[in-house]
Design a protein around this motif. Structure first.
Motif, PDB file in Angstrom:
ATOM      1  N   TYR A 104       0.827  -1.214   0.000  1.00  0.00           N
ATOM      2  CA  TYR A 104       0.000   0.000   0.000  1.00  0.00           C
ATOM      3  C   TYR A 104       0.859   1.262   0.000  1.00  0.00           C
ATOM      4  CZ  TYR A 104      -4.673  -1.838   0.232  1.00  0.00           C
ATOM      5  OH  TYR A 104      -5.865  -2.435  -0.108  1.00  0.00           O
ATOM      6  N   LYS A 155      -8.709 -10.034  -9.313  1.00  0.00           N
ATOM      7  CA  LYS A 155      -7.851 -10.223  -8.142  1.00  0.00           C
ATOM      8  C   LYS A 155      -6.732 -11.227  -8.399  1.00  0.00           C
ATOM      9  CE  LYS A 155     -10.852 -13.768  -6.144  1.00  0.00           C
ATOM     10  NZ  LYS A 155     -11.706 -14.145  -5.010  1.00  0.00           N
ATOM     11  N   LYS A 161      -5.847  -2.900  -5.433  1.00  0.00           N
ATOM     12  CA  LYS A 161      -6.654  -2.845  -4.218  1.00  0.00           C
ATOM     13  C   LYS A 161      -6.554  -1.420  -3.686  1.00  0.00           C
ATOM     14  CE  LYS A 161      -4.049  -5.812  -2.114  1.00  0.00           C
ATOM     15  NZ  LYS A 161      -3.515  -6.725  -1.088  1.00  0.00           N
ATOM     16  N   ILE A 163      -8.031   1.609  -0.602  1.00  0.00           N
ATOM     17  CA  ILE A 163      -8.725   1.917   0.645  1.00  0.00           C
ATOM     18  C   ILE A 163      -9.626   3.119   0.356  1.00  0.00           C
ATOM     19  CG2 ILE A 163      -8.526   2.487   3.086  1.00  0.00           C
ATOM     20  CD1 ILE A 163      -7.279  -0.202   2.366  1.00  0.00           C
ATOM     21  N   SER A 166      -9.401   7.140   1.497  1.00  0.00           N
ATOM     22  CA  SER A 166      -8.090   7.424   2.099  1.00  0.00           C
ATOM     23  C   SER A 166      -7.465   8.680   1.504  1.00  0.00           C
ATOM     24  CB  SER A 166      -7.146   6.229   1.935  1.00  0.00           C
ATOM     25  OG  SER A 166      -7.070   5.814   0.583  1.00  0.00           O
ATOM     26  N   TRP A 179      -5.401   3.657   8.442  1.00  0.00           N
ATOM     27  CA  TRP A 179      -6.416   3.226   7.496  1.00  0.00           C
ATOM     28  C   TRP A 179      -6.965   1.887   7.956  1.00  0.00           C
ATOM     29  CZ3 TRP A 179      -1.216   3.162   5.797  1.00  0.00           C
ATOM     30  CH2 TRP A 179      -0.680   1.906   5.518  1.00  0.00           C
ATOM     31  N   LEU A 181      -8.008  -1.745   6.798  1.00  0.00           N
ATOM     32  CA  LEU A 181      -7.930  -2.720   5.717  1.00  0.00           C
ATOM     33  C   LEU A 181      -9.235  -3.485   5.528  1.00  0.00           C
ATOM     34  CD1 LEU A 181      -4.322  -4.192   6.029  1.00  0.00           C
ATOM     35  CD2 LEU A 181      -5.219  -2.684   4.279  1.00  0.00           C
ATOM     36  N   GLU A 182     -10.107  -3.410   6.519  1.00  0.00           N
ATOM     37  CA  GLU A 182     -11.396  -4.077   6.358  1.00  0.00           C
ATOM     38  C   GLU A 182     -12.211  -3.419   5.242  1.00  0.00           C
ATOM     39  OE1 GLU A 182     -13.425  -4.128  10.088  1.00  0.00           O
ATOM     40  OE2 GLU A 182     -11.766  -5.138  11.119  1.00  0.00           O
ATOM     41  N   ASN A 183     -11.889  -2.174   4.943  1.00  0.00           N
ATOM     42  CA  ASN A 183     -12.606  -1.470   3.877  1.00  0.00           C
ATOM     43  C   ASN A 183     -11.991  -1.699   2.494  1.00  0.00           C
ATOM     44  OD1 ASN A 183     -14.339  -0.373   5.739  1.00  0.00           O
ATOM     45  ND2 ASN A 183     -13.110   1.477   6.031  1.00  0.00           N
ATOM     46  N   GLU A 184     -10.948  -2.515   2.432  1.00  0.00           N
ATOM     47  CA  GLU A 184     -10.240  -2.730   1.166  1.00  0.00           C
ATOM     48  C   GLU A 184     -11.203  -3.130   0.050  1.00  0.00           C
ATOM     49  OE1 GLU A 184      -6.293  -4.980   0.965  1.00  0.00           O
ATOM     50  OE2 GLU A 184      -7.741  -6.492   0.338  1.00  0.00           O
ATOM     51  N   ILE A 186     -11.268  -4.299  -4.147  1.00  0.00           N
ATOM     52  CA  ILE A 186     -10.484  -4.749  -5.303  1.00  0.00           C
ATOM     53  C   ILE A 186     -11.134  -4.220  -6.575  1.00  0.00           C
ATOM     54  CG2 ILE A 186      -9.640  -6.743  -6.588  1.00  0.00           C
ATOM     55  CD1 ILE A 186      -9.682  -8.298  -3.935  1.00  0.00           C
ATOM     56  N   HIS A 203      -3.215   2.554  -2.425  1.00  0.00           N
ATOM     57  CA  HIS A 203      -3.470   1.454  -3.351  1.00  0.00           C
ATOM     58  C   HIS A 203      -2.310   0.471  -3.353  1.00  0.00           C
ATOM     59  CE1 HIS A 203      -1.435   4.656  -5.621  1.00  0.00           C
ATOM     60  NE2 HIS A 203      -0.992   3.730  -6.459  1.00  0.00           N
TER      61      HIS A 203
END
Length: 246
Positions: A104, A155, A161, A163, A166, A179, A181-184, A186, A203
């Protein structure tokens, strides 16, 4: 075409995905144009893991008319009422056997024509014969990145990927964990489609696992002139969209 949804998503979430920017025939023409280009000099980078062409329009000028079709010109026009111009064009080919990932990050560097000490221009680099620098934050905030996909990307072959939102947090230090990562999300993109992104959007991309290519043309657009005597390394004006009075 109406790109209002993409404009809202780009502003609010920092990215947006759209399909059908180019037909299969147009994509074939773009690929053929790149494959037929003379591939030498600093701007061409070829390893088993990556093939890249920097300063793409300068090195493959025939591409300009193929890339700037009616839909792309219309898209750029609708994304902003300001006069935007092209400031960076790179071709990336992540080959089938490529096995690297990108952690990221934010895109914080622009390419410029010289190195000179200026206030709010920091983190100078010199790579592949060109200077890079981190400009004032408003330049980054007003950059629009358009990634044109020459292959279907998911993927399994390195889709980006991101966020969401952000880009609203300014510049985030690499070691920061500011940030979630649960909101990531794809960004899977169809062949001939595009991903729009703000450079401050965090990203990343995974390794390719399905043996399929991921060829992308990365374009960056801006509206700012840089502090004199600095100039953009690349600066290409954009034709106005041809609106039909139907």
């Amino acid at each position: 075409m109406n790109y209002e949804r993409n404009k809202i998503e780009l502003e609010e979430n920092g990215f947006s995905v759209l399909a059908d920017l180019y037909s299969d025939k147009e994509i074939s023409g773009i690929i053929a144009c790149i494959e037929n280009a003379e591939q030498d000099g600093n701007s061409f980078m070829k390893t088993k893991d990556l093939f890249a062409i920097r300063q793409l329009i300068k090195n493959v000028p025939e591409l300009s008319d193929l890339l700037f079709n009616e839909k792309l010109i219309e898209l750029i026009s609708e994304l902003s009422e300001s006069e935007y111009f092209l400031t960076k064009a790179i071709y990336f080919d992540k080959p089938r056997e490529s096995n690297w990932f990108v952690a990221y990050h934010q895109d914080l560097s622009i390419s410029v024509d010289q190195k000179t000490e200026l206030e709010n221009y920091t983190n100078w680099t010199f790579k592949k014969g060109q200077y890079g620098v981190q400009p004032p934050i408003e330049v980054l905030e007003d950059t629009i990145t358009i990634r044109i996909h020459l292959d279907k990307t998911d993927k399994n072959n390195g889709a980006l990927k991101v966020i969401p939102k952000s880009h609203l947090k300014g510049i985030i230090r690499a070691e920061s964990k500011d940030w979630n990562l649960e909101n990531e999300f794809i960004c899977e993109v169809e062949k001939g489609g595009a991903m729009l992104m703000k450079p401050l959007t965090l990203h990343a991309s995974n390794r390719t696992t399905n043996g399929k290519k991921r060829r992308v043309i990365h374009l960056e657009f801006n509206k700012h002139n840089l502090t004199k005597p600095l100039n953009w390394l690349e600066h290409y004006g954009i034709k106005k969209p041809a609106h039909n009075n139907v």
